[in-house]
Scaffold this motif. Structure first.
Motif, PDB file in Angstrom:
ATOM      1  N   GLU A  46       0.827  -1.207   0.000  1.00  0.00           N
ATOM      2  CA  GLU A  46       0.000   0.000   0.000  1.00  0.00           C
ATOM      3  C   GLU A  46       0.863   1.260   0.000  1.00  0.00           C
ATOM      4  O   GLU A  46       0.496   2.275  -0.619  1.00  0.00           O
ATOM      5  CB  GLU A  46      -0.932   0.000   1.222  1.00  0.00           C
ATOM      6  CG  GLU A  46      -1.982  -1.096   1.214  1.00  0.00           C
ATOM      7  CD  GLU A  46      -3.014  -0.925   0.104  1.00  0.00           C
ATOM      8  OE1 GLU A  46      -3.185   0.213  -0.387  1.00  0.00           O
ATOM      9  OE2 GLU A  46      -3.648  -1.930  -0.273  1.00  0.00           O
ATOM     10  N   THR A  47       2.004   1.223   0.694  1.00  0.00           N
ATOM     11  CA  THR A  47       2.905   2.383   0.729  1.00  0.00           C
ATOM     12  C   THR A  47       3.529   2.621  -0.644  1.00  0.00           C
ATOM     13  O   THR A  47       3.697   3.770  -1.071  1.00  0.00           O
ATOM     14  CB  THR A  47       4.007   2.185   1.793  1.00  0.00           C
ATOM     15  OG1 THR A  47       3.387   1.946   3.078  1.00  0.00           O
ATOM     16  CG2 THR A  47       4.890   3.417   1.905  1.00  0.00           C
ATOM     17  N   GLU A  48       3.883   1.542  -1.344  1.00  0.00           N
ATOM     18  CA  GLU A  48       4.420   1.677  -2.703  1.00  0.00           C
ATOM     19  C   GLU A  48       3.379   2.300  -3.639  1.00  0.00           C
ATOM     20  O   GLU A  48       3.719   3.135  -4.488  1.00  0.00           O
ATOM     21  CB  GLU A  48       4.862   0.307  -3.229  1.00  0.00           C
ATOM     22  CG  GLU A  48       6.194  -0.160  -2.653  1.00  0.00           C
ATOM     23  CD  GLU A  48       6.607  -1.522  -3.178  1.00  0.00           C
ATOM     24  OE1 GLU A  48       5.852  -2.125  -3.958  1.00  0.00           O
ATOM     25  OE2 GLU A  48       7.689  -1.974  -2.800  1.00  0.00           O
ATOM     26  N   LYS A  49       2.113   1.898  -3.496  1.00  0.00           N
ATOM     27  CA  LYS A  49       1.036   2.503  -4.292  1.00  0.00           C
ATOM     28  C   LYS A  49       0.943   4.001  -4.012  1.00  0.00           C
ATOM     29  O   LYS A  49       0.798   4.813  -4.938  1.00  0.00           O
ATOM     30  CB  LYS A  49      -0.300   1.832  -3.954  1.00  0.00           C
ATOM     31  CG  LYS A  49      -0.520   0.487  -4.634  1.00  0.00           C
ATOM     32  CD  LYS A  49      -1.749  -0.228  -4.114  1.00  0.00           C
ATOM     33  CE  LYS A  49      -3.014   0.559  -4.267  1.00  0.00           C
ATOM     34  NZ  LYS A  49      -4.197  -0.203  -3.778  1.00  0.00           N
ATOM     35  N   PHE A  50       1.047   4.371  -2.734  1.00  0.00           N
ATOM     36  CA  PHE A  50       1.010   5.786  -2.340  1.00  0.00           C
ATOM     37  C   PHE A  50       2.170   6.560  -2.968  1.00  0.00           C
ATOM     38  O   PHE A  50       1.973   7.641  -3.547  1.00  0.00           O
ATOM     39  CB  PHE A  50       1.063   5.890  -0.814  1.00  0.00           C
ATOM     40  CG  PHE A  50       1.549   7.212  -0.306  1.00  0.00           C
ATOM     41  CD1 PHE A  50       0.755   8.349  -0.398  1.00  0.00           C
ATOM     42  CD2 PHE A  50       2.812   7.334   0.259  1.00  0.00           C
ATOM     43  CE1 PHE A  50       1.211   9.581   0.069  1.00  0.00           C
ATOM     44  CE2 PHE A  50       3.278   8.549   0.716  1.00  0.00           C
ATOM     45  CZ  PHE A  50       2.473   9.671   0.621  1.00  0.00           C
ATOM     46  N   LEU A  51       3.374   6.010  -2.893  1.00  0.00           N
ATOM     47  CA  LEU A  51       4.552   6.692  -3.453  1.00  0.00           C
ATOM     48  C   LEU A  51       4.439   6.861  -4.966  1.00  0.00           C
ATOM     49  O   LEU A  51       4.844   7.892  -5.514  1.00  0.00           O
ATOM     50  CB  LEU A  51       5.821   5.907  -3.092  1.00  0.00           C
ATOM     51  CG  LEU A  51       6.198   5.894  -1.606  1.00  0.00           C
ATOM     52  CD1 LEU A  51       7.354   4.939  -1.360  1.00  0.00           C
ATOM     53  CD2 LEU A  51       6.552   7.291  -1.117  1.00  0.00           C
ATOM     54  N   ASN A  52       3.881   5.865  -5.641  1.00  0.00           N
ATOM     55  CA  ASN A  52       3.692   5.962  -7.098  1.00  0.00           C
ATOM     56  C   ASN A  52       2.695   7.059  -7.458  1.00  0.00           C
ATOM     57  O   ASN A  52       2.888   7.792  -8.434  1.00  0.00           O
ATOM     58  CB  ASN A  52       3.217   4.625  -7.666  1.00  0.00           C
ATOM     59  CG  ASN A  52       4.314   3.576  -7.669  1.00  0.00           C
ATOM     60  OD1 ASN A  52       5.501   3.908  -7.752  1.00  0.00           O
ATOM     61  ND2 ASN A  52       3.947   2.310  -7.563  1.00  0.00           N
ATOM     62  N   ILE A  53       1.629   7.166  -6.672  1.00  0.00           N
ATOM     63  CA  ILE A  53       0.630   8.226  -6.905  1.00  0.00           C
ATOM     64  C   ILE A  53       1.247   9.608  -6.706  1.00  0.00           C
ATOM     65  O   ILE A  53       1.055  10.521  -7.512  1.00  0.00           O
ATOM     66  CB  ILE A  53      -0.588   8.032  -5.969  1.00  0.00           C
ATOM     67  CG1 ILE A  53      -1.401   6.809  -6.401  1.00  0.00           C
ATOM     68  CG2 ILE A  53      -1.487   9.274  -5.962  1.00  0.00           C
ATOM     69  CD1 ILE A  53      -2.481   6.409  -5.440  1.00  0.00           C
ATOM     70  N   VAL A  54       2.000   9.754  -5.626  1.00  0.00           N
ATOM     71  CA  VAL A  54       2.665  11.031  -5.335  1.00  0.00           C
ATOM     72  C   VAL A  54       3.654  11.390  -6.440  1.00  0.00           C
ATOM     73  O   VAL A  54       3.724  12.547  -6.884  1.00  0.00           O
ATOM     74  CB  VAL A  54       3.381  10.981  -3.971  1.00  0.00           C
ATOM     75  CG1 VAL A  54       4.214  12.245  -3.744  1.00  0.00           C
ATOM     76  CG2 VAL A  54       2.353  10.831  -2.840  1.00  0.00           C
ATOM     77  N   LYS A  55       4.393  10.385  -6.917  1.00  0.00           N
ATOM     78  CA  LYS A  55       5.363  10.620  -7.978  1.00  0.00           C
ATOM     79  C   LYS A  55       4.679  11.100  -9.265  1.00  0.00           C
ATOM     80  O   LYS A  55       5.142  12.041  -9.924  1.00  0.00           O
ATOM     81  CB  LYS A  55       6.146   9.336  -8.253  1.00  0.00           C
ATOM     82  CG  LYS A  55       7.271   9.508  -9.271  1.00  0.00           C
ATOM     83  CD  LYS A  55       8.010   8.205  -9.488  1.00  0.00           C
ATOM     84  CE  LYS A  55       9.091   8.392 -10.541  1.00  0.00           C
ATOM     85  NZ  LYS A  55       9.804   7.118 -10.812  1.00  0.00           N
TER      86      LYS A  55
END
Length: 290
Positions: free
Chosen positions: A277-286
């Motif tokens: 879930e954190t990786e999904k968040f970082l991808n969205i932010v990127k």
């Protein structure tokens, strides 16, 4: 046996924050205000401090996260379904260990002390029919509890150990309805997952083959005894996302969004889900920053 060291999440987070010059605020969250898409989120702490931020990653646990969302008027439901797996705890007597103990006394051998991080010594995953269950063998520690001398000897030399069994939810979902309002204490457990006769036969056969005799005890423990709660926001996640409209800023990364944990202790799956879930968040932010 476990090693003497393990990853300490708190210490590792501090190291990462030091590397990237991120400030850590050591306090509890009361609630937060979403605002509109042009304004940052406002987090209110119990010490009355206020934090402004673009995003929130929630990981306060299967009960803590829904409470924060409810106080923040994001979560509308007051009754949630919390999931677990059924748990049994069985004390075991190991008569052959008495012989080993007497040999040590006779030859004046000192008990070899092995420092272990966990009391779990051995673990097995067993399948009987369509269901699986986790069977763990644990030692007891006499350092934190007061015991009679004889009982202390039996435990210290692992003549008495205990087993914990977690039953999988392949056929029935072991769950309970709870109220977010802490004043409401009544709850009803759905589908009480008991070990069946065939499964008990498998468990007892394992114990006897390995020279372990179950000590009479109330083996079945109440709902929640495993502390492997999960899944409280599965049915609410769409509603939570809808409140955020066109710009998602609240990301739930803990066991609230897990649908199943199987029969094993939940730690690994919770960590794996949090990373995902954190990786999904970082991808969205990127993507938003590009």
């Amino acid at each position: 046996d476990s090693q003497n060291q393990i990853l300490n999440p708190g210490e590792e987070i501090k190291k990462i924050c030091d590397i990237y010059d991120i400030k850590i605020i050591d306090d509890s969250v009361r609630d937060f205000k979403l605002g509109n898409k042009f304004n940052p989120l406002t987090i209110y702490l119990l010490n009355k401090k206020v934090i402004k931020t673009k995003y929130i990653l929630l990981a306060a646990g299967a009960i803590g996260t829904p409470k924060i969302l409810s106080k923040s008027k994001i979560l509308k439901e007051k009754i949630l379904t919390i999931k677990d797996h059924a748990m049994y705890r069985i004390p075991l007597f190991r008569p052959l260990e008495i012989i080993k103990f007497l040999i040590k006394i006779f030859f004046k051998k000192k008990k070899r002390k092995i420092n272990t991080l966990s009391s779990l010594k051995q673990a097995f995953k067993v399948k009987v029919g369509k269901r699986t269950f986790f069977l763990g063998l644990y030692s007891l520690s006499t350092e934190k509890i007061k015991l009679q001398f004889l009982l202390r000897i039996l435990i210290d030399y692992e003549i008495i150990i205990f087993s914990q069994i977690y039953v999988g939810n392949e056929e029935k979902e072991y769950s309970c309805n709870i109220s977010i309002d802490s004043k409401e204490k009544k709850s009803k457990v759905k589908n009480k997952n008991h070990l069946r006769l065939k499964e008990w036969k498998s468990v007892l056969t394992f114990f006897f083959k390995n020279n372990m005799i179950p000590i009479p005890y109330i083996y079945k423990l109440p709902f929640g005894s495993s502390y492997h709660y999960f899944g409280t926001l599965i049915s609410s996640i769409n509603q939570i996302n809808a409140v955020q409209k066109d710009k998602k800023r609240i990301f739930i990364v803990d066991n609230c969004v897990l649908n199943n944990i199987g029969c094993e202790p939940s730690s690994y799956k919770v960590i794996e889900n949090t990373l995902y879930e954190t990786e999904k968040f970082l991808n969205i932010v990127k993507l938003r920053n590009d």
